[in-house]
Design a protein around this motif. Structure first.
Motif, PDB file in Angstrom:
ATOM      1  N   ALA A 181       5.617  11.609  -0.602  1.00 30.03           N
ATOM      2  CA  ALA A 181       6.409  12.268   0.893  1.00 30.03           C
ATOM      3  C   ALA A 181       5.070  12.763   1.542  1.00 30.03           C
ATOM      4  CB  ALA A 181       7.513  13.060   0.440  1.00 30.03           C
ATOM      5  N   VAL A 182       4.075  12.164   2.098  1.00 34.47           N
ATOM      6  CA  VAL A 182       3.001  12.686   2.491  1.00 34.47           C
ATOM      7  C   VAL A 182       3.529  13.234   3.961  1.00 34.47           C
ATOM      8  CG1 VAL A 182       0.390  12.137   3.634  1.00 34.47           C
ATOM      9  CG2 VAL A 182       1.254  11.079   1.381  1.00 34.47           C
ATOM     10  N   LYS A 183       2.965  14.499   4.289  1.00 40.99           N
ATOM     11  CA  LYS A 183       3.047  15.012   5.658  1.00 40.99           C
ATOM     12  C   LYS A 183       1.752  15.814   6.101  1.00 40.99           C
ATOM     13  CE  LYS A 183       4.978  19.177   3.225  1.00 40.99           C
ATOM     14  NZ  LYS A 183       4.656  18.654   1.761  1.00 40.99           N
ATOM     15  N   THR A 184       1.984  16.214   7.293  1.00 40.05           N
ATOM     16  CA  THR A 184       1.015  17.000   8.007  1.00 40.05           C
ATOM     17  C   THR A 184       0.684  18.266   7.128  1.00 40.05           C
ATOM     18  OG1 THR A 184       2.539  18.119   9.547  1.00 40.05           O
ATOM     19  CG2 THR A 184       1.509  16.191  10.113  1.00 40.05           C
ATOM     20  N   GLY A 185      -0.450  18.550   7.133  1.00 37.06           N
ATOM     21  CA  GLY A 185      -0.833  19.791   6.265  1.00 37.06           C
ATOM     22  C   GLY A 185      -1.291  19.650   4.955  1.00 37.06           C
ATOM     23  N   ASP A 186      -1.282  18.122   4.488  1.00 43.29           N
ATOM     24  CA  ASP A 186      -1.662  17.732   3.320  1.00 43.29           C
ATOM     25  C   ASP A 186      -3.344  17.788   3.293  1.00 43.29           C
ATOM     26  OD1 ASP A 186       0.678  17.900   1.760  1.00 43.29           O
ATOM     27  OD2 ASP A 186       1.131  15.762   2.215  1.00 43.29           O
ATOM     28  N   LYS A 187      -4.076  17.810   2.277  1.00 43.68           N
ATOM     29  CA  LYS A 187      -5.429  17.719   2.285  1.00 43.68           C
ATOM     30  C   LYS A 187      -5.837  16.890   1.262  1.00 43.68           C
ATOM     31  CE  LYS A 187      -6.256  22.560   3.741  1.00 43.68           C
ATOM     32  NZ  LYS A 187      -6.907  23.657   3.505  1.00 43.68           N
ATOM     33  N   GLU A 188      -5.151  16.473   0.193  1.00 50.87           N
ATOM     34  CA  GLU A 188      -5.730  15.443  -0.918  1.00 50.87           C
ATOM     35  C   GLU A 188      -4.649  14.305  -0.971  1.00 50.87           C
ATOM     36  OE1 GLU A 188      -6.539  17.176  -4.521  1.00 50.87           O
ATOM     37  OE2 GLU A 188      -7.371  18.985  -3.658  1.00 50.87           O
ATOM     38  N   LEU A 189      -5.178  13.141  -0.841  1.00 46.88           N
ATOM     39  CA  LEU A 189      -4.433  12.023  -0.745  1.00 46.88           C
ATOM     40  C   LEU A 189      -4.947  11.034  -1.902  1.00 46.88           C
ATOM     41  CD1 LEU A 189      -4.578  11.403   3.206  1.00 46.88           C
ATOM     42  CD2 LEU A 189      -2.680  12.700   1.748  1.00 46.88           C
ATOM     43  N   PHE A 190      -3.828  10.241  -2.297  1.00 44.33           N
ATOM     44  CA  PHE A 190      -4.032   9.258  -3.398  1.00 44.33           C
ATOM     45  C   PHE A 190      -3.634   7.697  -2.765  1.00 44.33           C
ATOM     46  CE2 PHE A 190      -2.394   6.322  -6.946  1.00 44.33           C
ATOM     47  CZ  PHE A 190      -3.700   6.165  -7.510  1.00 44.33           C
ATOM     48  N   PHE A 191      -4.412   6.984  -2.890  1.00 44.63           N
ATOM     49  CA  PHE A 191      -4.071   5.639  -2.079  1.00 44.63           C
ATOM     50  C   PHE A 191      -4.042   4.426  -3.038  1.00 44.63           C
ATOM     51  CE2 PHE A 191      -5.853   8.001   1.177  1.00 44.63           C
ATOM     52  CZ  PHE A 191      -5.134   7.529   2.412  1.00 44.63           C
ATOM     53  N   MET A 243       0.904  -1.152  -0.055  1.00 39.97           N
ATOM     54  CA  MET A 243       0.074  -0.100  -0.134  1.00 39.97           C
ATOM     55  C   MET A 243       1.044   1.155   0.125  1.00 39.97           C
ATOM     56  SD  MET A 243      -2.506   1.176   3.100  1.00 39.97           S
ATOM     57  CE  MET A 243      -2.825   3.063   3.635  1.00 39.97           C
ATOM     58  N   GLY A 244       0.667   2.271  -0.710  1.00 38.78           N
ATOM     59  CA  GLY A 244       1.324   3.426  -0.805  1.00 38.78           C
ATOM     60  C   GLY A 244       0.452   4.591  -0.683  1.00 38.78           C
ATOM     61  N   VAL A 245       0.552   5.590  -0.084  1.00 40.94           N
ATOM     62  CA  VAL A 245      -0.223   6.903   0.218  1.00 40.94           C
ATOM     63  C   VAL A 245       0.723   8.076  -0.352  1.00 40.94           C
ATOM     64  CG1 VAL A 245      -1.302   8.442   1.850  1.00 40.94           C
ATOM     65  CG2 VAL A 245      -0.823   5.950   2.456  1.00 40.94           C
ATOM     66  N   TYR A 246      -0.206   8.917  -1.337  1.00 36.80           N
ATOM     67  CA  TYR A 246       0.558   9.763  -2.099  1.00 36.80           C
ATOM     68  C   TYR A 246       0.025  11.160  -2.043  1.00 36.80           C
ATOM     69  CZ  TYR A 246       2.336   5.416  -3.918  1.00 36.80           C
ATOM     70  OH  TYR A 246       2.509   4.248  -4.124  1.00 36.80           O
ATOM     71  N   ARG A 247       0.591  12.349  -2.400  1.00 40.62           N
ATOM     72  CA  ARG A 247       0.089  13.616  -2.339  1.00 40.62           C
ATOM     73  C   ARG A 247      -0.942  13.863  -3.651  1.00 40.62           C
ATOM     74  NH1 ARG A 247       5.264  17.224  -2.001  1.00 40.62           N
ATOM     75  NH2 ARG A 247       3.779  19.035  -1.651  1.00 40.62           N
ATOM     76  N   ASN A 248      -2.093  13.572  -3.596  1.00 40.40           N
ATOM     77  CA  ASN A 248      -3.090  13.699  -4.792  1.00 40.40           C
ATOM     78  C   ASN A 248      -3.074  14.951  -5.558  1.00 40.40           C
ATOM     79  OD1 ASN A 248      -5.233  12.135  -6.373  1.00 40.40           O
ATOM     80  ND2 ASN A 248      -6.578  13.899  -5.695  1.00 40.40           N
ATOM     81  N   ASP A 249      -2.849  16.155  -5.130  1.00 41.19           N
ATOM     82  CA  ASP A 249      -2.736  17.389  -5.478  1.00 41.19           C
ATOM     83  C   ASP A 249      -1.894  17.782  -6.793  1.00 41.19           C
ATOM     84  OD1 ASP A 249      -1.405  17.357  -3.228  1.00 41.19           O
ATOM     85  OD2 ASP A 249      -1.052  19.444  -3.388  1.00 41.19           O
ATOM     86  N   ILE A 250      -0.595  16.904  -6.767  1.00 45.78           N
ATOM     87  CA  ILE A 250       0.336  17.117  -7.582  1.00 45.78           C
ATOM     88  C   ILE A 250       0.541  15.929  -8.599  1.00 45.78           C
ATOM     89  CG2 ILE A 250       1.657  18.678  -5.919  1.00 45.78           C
ATOM     90  CD1 ILE A 250       3.474  16.384  -5.176  1.00 45.78           C
ATOM     91  N   ILE A 251      -0.468  15.100  -8.647  1.00 46.00           N
ATOM     92  CA  ILE A 251      -0.382  13.931  -9.547  1.00 46.00           C
ATOM     93  C   ILE A 251      -1.345  14.316 -10.771  1.00 46.00           C
ATOM     94  CG2 ILE A 251      -1.566  11.665  -9.879  1.00 46.00           C
ATOM     95  CD1 ILE A 251      -0.943  10.913  -6.891  1.00 46.00           C
ATOM     96  N   THR A 252      -0.902  14.048 -11.819  1.00 42.12           N
ATOM     97  CA  THR A 252      -1.442  14.282 -13.265  1.00 42.12           C
ATOM     98  C   THR A 252      -1.950  12.893 -13.840  1.00 42.12           C
ATOM     99  OG1 THR A 252       0.003  15.927 -13.897  1.00 42.12           O
ATOM    100  CG2 THR A 252      -1.133  14.843 -15.669  1.00 42.12           C
ATOM    101  N   TYR A 253      -3.260  12.878 -13.734  1.00 45.84           N
ATOM    102  CA  TYR A 253      -4.073  11.508 -14.260  1.00 45.84           C
ATOM    103  C   TYR A 253      -3.784  11.386 -15.530  1.00 45.84           C
ATOM    104  CZ  TYR A 253      -5.667  10.650  -9.385  1.00 45.84           C
ATOM    105  OH  TYR A 253      -5.803  10.398  -7.891  1.00 45.84           O
TER     106      TYR A 253
END
Length: 566
Positions: free
Chosen positions: A229-239, A147-157
């Motif tokens: 690199a997910v960290k505190t303050g992030d609001k959008e996540l991709f799993f 399982m991986g957790v990512y910063r969704n706001d900087i991902i380009t689908y």
């Protein structure tokens, strides 16, 4: 057993109220949990979970969901973001495209996004813990689930999942500052040293990147240093969840999605697009509901629990466990919760009725029948056989009754049609109930090449296999298995041991031809017959079987059904 830690702030916010330790200890058995410790100074609760079939409980949100439901007795939570085979949720253009090359290493990948809540320290620690528990315990140390957790706001689908050349593909891994190839990461990064072995011999390595070729991760090893690199303050996540079994990774995704929804997140579906067929089609919008309904006659509940409950009482007990059900025509029809996949048999329904009803509502009863304790005839025979084998120079061994398909079937060159498989094994090393003692003995021999020969070992123990004539469809038998390995071990040696054994057991026997048994060398094996029925087989172990076990020393073996022999 899994152990989790959580802050009281997070746990009680999810439960809707604060509980004293004594109250928690009262309700924890509902989730098969125990309070392992409470650090009041740091607001830290340590909790041990005792049910390996309920990975949904291995997190603060999952545990809180179960306890909250039991205390309230309200209708179960309805999660409205799940797709089904008939209805698919809107994915908003979010796609996870799986390449054909992924089939060569870890063929399945699914994912979803979540938004609406800012990650704080409690949430971050809860996500890290859920990832570790699911992938380590349920995912067999990341071998079957990563399982991986990512910063969704900087991902380009769309996100792309493929099998990459390990020497030509590189990125900056989390915790590092320079680019390294996937193969280098396996030797240089701490997580690569820990988990790289899972894929190191594969022709390609799993690789996850977005549509701009920005790397997300090298599953099951490590995330990237930017998007991963997910960290505190992030609001959008991709799993993202990848692995070898589609149902397992879909269940893991469902568990995390429900946990996040309980924490206030909005779940955004993502469609996984496959170039090859999967058990659920080529396009799967995740979270995806795949569980099948279960039916359980009320009489079965009565028989198992020893208490006659009405249909309404049983429905309410299941509701207390978060399980929706209806009672019609003397039968309970259960809709399995999205985050569970442990209803394999009506007995599982009865268990949830029992827990949901409350153990305190079942009055203890003294047994009606009393018997004098004594050794059973089967135990008397087993002990006598043990003494005889030791007297012939054999060393007694004791083995597990669960093992892998490779041990019990593949290495023995048998078809395995009568073998009993575990429907939901926690590890591939314990997926088959032992159908024979010989594989266990050969496994010991395979790691004993350094010991002085001859090797003579035996075990008296149980085996189980399918038997249509039995009510349950399976049968458990007491067996003797023995093995001898030496330079000159042959059929005559095996026959001598059999003769000695049968003489001291006082059994008249005859030998018959043993045909088509791939475990033994043709013409160098036989069946042992007593009163016209087969009680055992023996002979020279086939060289192909020895090769599968990695041993070349000539070996003889035998196996007897002691229940028939007695």
């Amino acid at each position: 057993m899994p152990k989790i830690e959580t802050s009281g702030k997070l746990l009680f916010s999810l439960m809707g109220r604060t509980y004293a330790d004594e109250q928690l200890e009262k309700y924890f058995p509902v989730a098969k949990a125990e309070l392992d410790g409470h650090d009041e100074a740091n607001d830290l609760y340590k909790i041990e979970l005792n049910d390996t079939n309920r990975p949904d409980l291995w997190s603060a949100p999952g545990l809180a969901r179960q306890l909250r439901q039991y205390v309230s007795g309200d209708n179960p939570v309805l999660y409205d973001f799940f797709s089904t085979s008939e209805v698919s949720m809107d994915d908003g253009g979010r796609k996870l495209v799986i390449d054909e090359s992924a089939r060569r290493v870890r063929p399945y990948s699914v994912g979803f996004a979540a938004t609406g809540v800012t990650v704080d320290e409690d949430i971050l620690q809860a996500l890290i813990q859920s990832q570790e528990k699911l992938c380590w315990n349920f995912g067999r140390k990341r071998r079957s689930i990563a399982m991986g957790v990512y910063r969704n706001d900087i991902i380009t689908y769309p996100v792309h999942y493929r099998g990459a050349d390990p020497d030509a593909t590189s990125f900056v891994a989390l915790g590092m500052e320079e680019k390294h190839t996937l193969r280098e990461i396996c030797t240089l990064h701490p997580k690569g040293k820990e988990y790289g072995y899972i894929v190191k011999d594969a022709p390609v390595y799993p690789f996850l990147h977005d549509d701009r070729n920005e790397p997300l991760s090298f599953p099951p090893v490590i995330n990237s240093a930017r998007i991963g690199a997910v960290k505190t303050g992030d609001k959008e996540l991709f799993f993202e969840f990848s692995g070898t079994g589609l149902e397992d990774i879909l269940l893991a995704a469902s568990i995390i999605a429900c946990d996040l929804a309980d924490m206030g997140y909005a779940i955004l579906p993502v469609t996984a697009v496959y170039p090859y067929d999967t058990p659920f089609g080529r396009e799967i919008t995740v979270p995806y509901y795949f569980q099948e309904p279960v039916a359980c006659p009320l009489e079965t509940v009565h028989a198992i629990l020893g208490q006659k409950l009405t249909g309404e009482q049983s429905v309410q007990a299941l509701k207390n466990m978060g399980v929706f059900s209806v009672f019609e025509k003397d039968c309970l029809y259960v809709t399995v919760p999205e985050y569970r996949n442990d209803f394999l048999h009506p007995v599982d329904v009865a268990e949830d009725v029992m827990i949901g009803r409350g153990l305190e509502n079942f009055a203890p009863e003294m047994p009606d029948d009393f018997t004098v304790g004594r050794i059973s005839p089967a135990e008397v025979l087993g002990r006598k056989v043990q003494e005889l084998m030791v007297g012939m120079g054999f060393q007694e061994m004791i083995y597990n009754y669960l093992g892998s398909r490779r041990e019990y079937i593949d290495n023995m060159h048998v078809c395995g049609k009568d073998a009993i498989f575990i429907a939901n094994p926690m590890s591939e090393n314990y997926e088959v109930v032992r159908p024979s003692i010989l594989p266990s003995l050969l496994e010991s021999e395979s790691v004993s090449g350094h010991a002085v020969y001859p090797h003579r070992i035996f075990e008296v123990g149980k085996v189980a296999y399918k038997e249509p004539s039995e009510n349950s469809g399976v049968v458990t038998r007491n067996h003797l298995g023995f093995l001898s390995a030496d330079n000159d071990a042959g059929f005559n040696d095996a026959l001598a041991y059999v003769k000695t054994l049968m003489y001291f057991l006082g059994k008249d026997y005859a030998l018959a031809e043993l045909a088509e048994d791939s475990r033994f060398l043709a013409g160098r094996c036989a069946r042992v017959m007593v009163e016209g029925r087969e009680v055992g087989v023996f002979g020279e172990i086939h060289p192909a079987v020895l090769e599968s076990w990695g041993t070349t020393m000539p070996t003889i073996g035998a196996e007897f059904d002691l229940d028939r022999l007695g």
